[in-house]
Motif scaffolding. Sequence first.
Motif, mmCIF file in Angstrom:
data_model
loop_
_atom_site.group_PDB
_atom_site.id
_atom_site.type_symbol
_atom_site.label_atom_id
_atom_site.label_comp_id
_atom_site.label_asym_id
_atom_site.label_seq_id
_atom_site.Cartn_x
_atom_site.Cartn_y
_atom_site.Cartn_z
ATOM 1 N N GLN A 169 30.628 22.704 -5.969
ATOM 2 C CA GLN A 169 31.902 22.004 -5.817
ATOM 3 C C GLN A 169 33.067 22.970 -6.027
ATOM 4 O OE1 GLN A 169 31.933 18.705 -4.942
ATOM 5 N NE2 GLN A 169 29.703 18.876 -4.889
ATOM 6 N N LYS A 170 34.152 22.759 -5.307
ATOM 7 C CA LYS A 170 35.325 23.630 -5.438
ATOM 8 C C LYS A 170 35.884 23.602 -6.858
ATOM 9 C CE LYS A 170 36.811 23.445 -0.649
ATOM 10 N NZ LYS A 170 37.865 23.075 0.283
ATOM 11 N N TRP A 171 35.860 22.434 -7.507
ATOM 12 C CA TRP A 171 36.420 22.340 -8.853
ATOM 13 C C TRP A 171 35.600 23.164 -9.850
ATOM 14 C CZ3 TRP A 171 33.527 20.372 -12.809
ATOM 15 C CH2 TRP A 171 32.449 19.541 -12.476
ATOM 16 N N GLN A 172 34.318 23.377 -9.582
ATOM 17 C CA GLN A 172 33.492 24.190 -10.482
ATOM 18 C C GLN A 172 33.876 25.661 -10.381
ATOM 19 O OE1 GLN A 172 29.848 22.699 -8.847
ATOM 20 N NE2 GLN A 172 29.489 21.359 -10.595
ATOM 21 N N LYS A 173 34.212 26.097 -9.194
ATOM 22 C CA LYS A 173 34.685 27.471 -9.018
ATOM 23 C C LYS A 173 36.018 27.649 -9.753
ATOM 24 C CE LYS A 173 35.126 31.000 -5.489
ATOM 25 N NZ LYS A 173 34.916 31.328 -4.085
ATOM 26 N N LEU A 174 36.883 26.657 -9.650
ATOM 27 C CA LEU A 174 38.159 26.691 -10.367
ATOM 28 C C LEU A 174 37.936 26.662 -11.879
ATOM 29 C CD1 LEU A 174 41.259 26.618 -10.344
ATOM 30 C CD2 LEU A 174 41.090 24.124 -10.178
ATOM 31 N N ALA A 175 36.973 25.865 -12.325
ATOM 32 C CA ALA A 175 36.656 25.792 -13.759
ATOM 33 C C ALA A 175 36.221 27.149 -14.290
ATOM 34 C CB ALA A 175 35.580 24.748 -14.023
ATOM 35 N N ALA A 176 35.501 27.914 -13.483
ATOM 36 C CA ALA A 176 35.079 29.262 -13.897
ATOM 37 C C ALA A 176 36.292 30.164 -14.060
ATOM 38 C CB ALA A 176 34.101 29.847 -12.889
ATOM 39 N N LYS A 177 37.245 30.065 -13.155
ATOM 40 C CA LYS A 177 38.463 30.885 -13.269
ATOM 41 C C LYS A 177 39.260 30.512 -14.511
ATOM 42 C CE LYS A 177 39.650 32.306 -8.642
ATOM 43 N NZ LYS A 177 40.543 32.202 -7.515
ATOM 44 N N VAL A 178 39.489 29.227 -14.697
ATOM 45 C CA VAL A 178 40.276 28.768 -15.848
ATOM 46 C C VAL A 178 39.539 29.070 -17.148
ATOM 47 C CG1 VAL A 178 41.236 26.722 -16.986
ATOM 48 C CG2 VAL A 178 41.496 27.012 -14.519
ATOM 49 N N GLY A 179 38.225 28.873 -17.162
ATOM 50 C CA GLY A 179 37.432 29.169 -18.357
ATOM 51 C C GLY A 179 37.540 30.621 -18.768
ATOM 52 N N GLY A 180 37.677 31.504 -17.801
ATOM 53 C CA GLY A 180 37.827 32.927 -18.084
ATOM 54 C C GLY A 180 39.082 33.250 -18.874
#
Length: 126
Positions: A93-104
């Motif tokens: 999901q696109k939001w999971q890719k975004l979650a990885a960026k924000v989590g970083g």
Amino acid sequence: MGIKRHGLSIGIEQFNNEFLLTIKALGKLTHEDYQVITPMIESALAGIEEPRIKVLFDGRQMEGWELRAAWDDFKLGLKYRGEFTKVAIIGNQKWQKLAAKVGGWFVSGDVKHFQDLDTAYNWLQR
């Protein structure tokens, strides 16, 4: 009306002071899911001086969070942010890719998104 399954399952392996924490999410996560999982993680890491944690988060069957559960997830990440050396988030999901960026932004180690399990495992083992 069908049954709505949700929850988190965890696995923890220890190699000296290094841990592999595997988390698999299913459905839409709730505050109650985190009330169960958080003490398990805390108990597994208790008494270990300066633990180094690699995380494999499998979100391929995850639909999201309730608002309070998202807050619980954020607090858990902040609590162990200095111990996380690598976090692999698996999902399509696109939001999971975004979650990885924000989590970083909040984790001291590397956070990366993957679409498949094997690639994520290989990255964690380096």
